[in-house]
Each structure stands twice: as C-alpha cells, then as structure tokens.
Design an enzyme around this catalytic site. Structure first.
Site, PDB file in Angstrom:
ATOM      1  N   LYS A 120      23.762  58.625  21.815  1.00 43.21           N
ATOM      2  CA  LYS A 120      24.992  59.202  21.288  1.00 43.21           C
ATOM      3  C   LYS A 120      25.289  58.660  19.869  1.00 43.21           C
ATOM      4  O   LYS A 120      24.660  57.715  19.429  1.00 43.21           O
ATOM      5  CB  LYS A 120      26.169  58.919  22.241  1.00 43.21           C
ATOM      6  CG  LYS A 120      25.948  59.500  23.647  1.00 43.21           C
ATOM      7  CD  LYS A 120      26.098  61.005  23.684  1.00 43.21           C
ATOM      8  CE  LYS A 120      25.474  61.730  24.856  1.00 43.21           C
ATOM      9  NZ  LYS A 120      25.798  61.359  26.198  1.00 43.21           N
TER      10      LYS A 120
HETATM   11  C1  LIG Z   1      26.129  61.862  27.639  1.00 46.46           C
HETATM   12  C2  LIG Z   1      27.082  62.839  28.195  1.00 46.46           C
HETATM   13  C3  LIG Z   1      27.880  62.555  29.310  1.00 46.46           C
HETATM   14  C4  LIG Z   1      27.701  61.344  30.160  1.00 46.46           C
HETATM   15  O1  LIG Z   1      27.831  60.172  29.502  1.00 46.46           O
HETATM   16  P1  LIG Z   1      27.395  58.794  30.212  1.00 46.46           P
HETATM   17  O2  LIG Z   1      28.014  57.776  29.314  1.00 46.46           O
HETATM   18  O3  LIG Z   1      25.901  58.751  30.173  1.00 46.46           O
HETATM   19  O4  LIG Z   1      27.928  58.769  31.579  1.00 46.46           O
HETATM   20  C5  LIG Z   1      28.816  63.482  29.696  1.00 46.46           C
HETATM   21  N1  LIG Z   1      28.957  64.644  29.058  1.00 46.46           N
HETATM   22  C6  LIG Z   1      28.197  64.959  28.002  1.00 46.46           C
HETATM   23  C7  LIG Z   1      28.409  66.269  27.312  1.00 46.46           C
HETATM   24  C8  LIG Z   1      27.219  64.089  27.545  1.00 46.46           C
HETATM   25  O5  LIG Z   1      26.450  64.426  26.507  1.00 46.46           O
END
Ligand SMILES: *Cc1c(COP(=O)(O)O)cnc(C)c1O
Length: 382
Positions: free
Chosen positions: A184
């Site tokens: 991210k």
């Molecule tokens: C990465 C992601 C999540 C989940 O995030 P985590 O921190 O891995 O639980 C949820 N929604 C979207 C759109 C994502 O890209």
C-alpha cells in the site's frame, strides 16, 4: 522470480531501520505511546477528529460495521470490484451484502444510481471503496445516504493522502478504514487505521480493539490503573509499537511519494493515449492517491497473452480485481448477482507497475514493452 520492474516496491531505508531500533531499545513493544503518536499524526494529516490503529484494515472494517450497529437482519450495499475483505467485513457481523455495479470503464467506482437500486427497508449502510485512490462520487452518494438514513463506510485502503473538494478521503463517511499492508502507499507490513469524526465510534472501536477491556496493559504499566472491567465482547485487533513507528516514518514520506506516483501516472497516460488501451480515471476529479495504475484491454484481446508477454520482459502485472460475487464462496451465498459493468471491466483489466522509487528509465521500459505488446495483440484481433 526477480523482476526487471516489479508491480510495487517499498520506500524503506535507514529512517525505518532507526525507528524500529528505537522501539526495541525502549523495551516496550505492545500498543502504547508510539501508537498514540501515530494515531494523532494520522488524524491530523487527514483532518479527522479521531484515528484508531489496528493490526490490519480488514479488522478495522469489521469494527467500523460493528460500531455502526450493523448485524443480523441488516443489509449493506457494496461494490464487487474490490478486495474481498471489503465485503467479508460485512459478513462477519451477520449482515448481508447487496452488490451494486460500478460506473463504467472511465470510472471503476460504485455507481450512485446502482446504489439506489439496491436499497431496501433492511439497508443500514453503504460501503464504498476508492479504487486506486480515486474518489468515489461522494457528493451524490452522501446525499443518497442522507435521504435514506444510511451510514457510510469508506474502504480507503488505496487512498491515504487523497482528497476531494479539499476534504480527505476516509473522512466523508461515518468511518474510513486504511490499510498499511506491504504494497500500500503507506506500509508497515501489516496494519490499519479507522478514522472518524464521531467520539462514540472512536471510543467503541478502541474498546472492541482490545477485548472490551476498560484499561490497557499500557495504562497499568504507566501506573494509571491496576485492574479492569470487560464491558463488551471485544477482540484482539491491536497494532504494536514497531509497526506504529514504521507508520510514523512512512506517513512523513507519504505526500512526496504520492506526488511521484502522480508524475508516473501522468507519464503513462500520455504515453498510452494513442494506443488501443482504455485508461480509467483520466478525467477524475479531486486529488487522488494514485495507488495503482489500471488499464483496460480492448474487447477480444487475450489478457493472459498480454500478461505473459510482459512477464517475459521481466515486468510484473496484476489484476484488480477478480470480482467478489464470482468467487466460489460468494456464488454459494449470492447465486443471482449480475453486474454487467463490473464483469466486463474485471475481464479486461490489467494493473501495471507503479511505485515511488520507479525511475524514469523503468517507466520508459514498461511503456515501450506495453506499447509493443498491445499493438501486436490488438492487430491479431482486427
Ligand atoms: C488491502 C486492502 C484491504 C485489506 O487490508 P489489510 O490491511 O490487508 O487487511 C481491504 N480493502 C482493500 C480495497 C484493499 O486494497
């Protein structure tokens, strides 16, 4: 496999290393002062009143639903073109999902008109996902929510630092949830944050994050209390100080890194404007976070061949997303869902490499490989 250009890469260096060493030397690892500082700085950065840190965004989304009293008998309208965690969080509560289609190839976010079609007397909330860090149609959606008395939750996993009309994504709805997973824009390995302007939601989220206990180990360590009560059925959804320390460093780099993502995105848009590729979000409004770079292949072009060709050149790509309603588990639960725009786009989408440390040379390399491949494959279709 080592890639010539990977899909994503970290911007990690000595600052992150030092931040971790500082926590280790402090001899306090579980949630405490560093996490508090991360929450305070994240809330200030977004212009939100409250921020509550979590072990990941999935559990933050779960608690966003619970703190809005979503549960059995309720329905939540949500997109299908997103990561499965978006709607899993709804199902954890016992509520049902009503899938709404996206706008179309130019805007891969949930359609306000399609949201309205899914609203029933059981509907309790609308779940949004700012695909790629590009804003959903927030003004229209908030007015629909108001008209029907619905809560709004923003899955802002792609959108830290993004805004629309000067207001940060994640602060438009009742609660916004961010992810700090490795790939991210702001990464701590695993981690998440819930932001809200509601004191009630923030307080309840803090309580449920740590077993429904009235005090933390940290409070007792500081001598603020010696015992606790349990006042609700809570969870262990806490982050730790090492990750929060990483988050603080990454937060300080976020604006600069989002600007670099923007420059690369604009470079891609220019380079691909005279190719058969469709380029979603080119005329998007607001200030996006440019989390990923999606392109749409023309109808009939073999996506696997496109991806394989790029892999051969050492370029990693991905697909965002296999739609949730087509997964086996969801097909069992929701056999009759049909989302023509989502299905069309999900079958043609490919995500190209995008990360702040990509050099201009990397970008040129991807551009020429993609151009060559698409001309070749589109030629075979005509
Ligand atoms: C990465 C992601 C999540 C989940 O995030 P985590 O921190 O891995 O639980 C949820 N929604 C979207 C759109 C994502 O890209």
């Amino acid at each position: 496999m080592t890639w010539r250009v990977p899909l994503a890469d970290l911007d990690y260096g000595s600052k992150e290393e030092n931040a971790v060493m500082d926590v280790i030397q402090s001899r306090w690892l579980t949630m405490g002062g560093v996490t508090q500082k991360f929450e305070d700085e994240f809330a200030a950065f977004l212009g939100a009143k409250y921020a509550v840190a979590f072990s990941n965004a999935t559990v933050a989304l779960h608690l966003a639903c619970l703190t809005l009293d979503i549960g059995p008998g309720d329905e939540v309208v949500a997109p299908s073109l997103t990561f499965v965690a978006t709607t899993n969080a709804v199902l954890y509560t016992g509520a049902q999902v009503r899938f709404a289609d996206i706008l179309g190839p130019r805007e891969l976010t949930i359609s306000p008109d399609e949201i309205e079609k899914q609203i029933t007397p059981r509907t309790k909330a609308i779940m949004l996902m700012h695909y790629g860090g590009y804003p959903c149609r927030l003004v229209e959606i908030l007015s629909i929510a108001e008209k029907h008395g619905l809560a709004v939750i923003e899955d802002a996993a792609h959108a830290p630092g993004a805004s629309l009309h000067g207001r940060s994504l994640g602060t438009w709805g009742d609660a916004g949830c961010f992810s700090f997973f490795s790939n991210k824009n702001l990464s701590t390995g695993e981690g998440g944050m819930l932001v809200t302007n509601s004191e009630d939601i923030a307080e309840r989220a803090r309580l449920l994050r740590s077993h429904g206990m009235t005090t933390l180990t940290w409070d007792r360590h500081q001598g603020h209390s010696y015992s606790y009560d349990v006042v609700d059925l809570g969870y262990n959804y806490r982050i730790d100080e090492i990750r929060s320390a990483l988050g603080l460093v990454q937060l300080s780099k976020l604006e600069k890194n989002n600007q670099r993502r923007k420059a690369i995105t604009e470079c891609y848009w220019d380079a691909f404007s005279n190719t058969p590729l469709e380029l979603p979000f080119r005329d998007s409004s607001g200030e996006p976070a440019y989390h990923i770079f999606p392109v749409l292949l023309p109808q009939g072009v073999d996506r696997k061949a496109f991806i394989d060709e790029l892999r051969g050149a050492g370029i990693q790509t991905s697909i965002h997303y296999p739609p949730i309603h087509q997964f086996s588990h969801y097909r069992k639960l929701f056999p009759d869902v049909s989302l023509p725009q989502t299905e069309d786009i999900a079958a043609r989408e490919v995500t190209l490499p995008l990360y702040p440390s990509m050099t201009d040379e990397d970008v040129d390399f991807v551009v020429s490989a993609v151009k060559q491949t698409i001309v070749e494959l589109a030629g075979q279709v005509m």
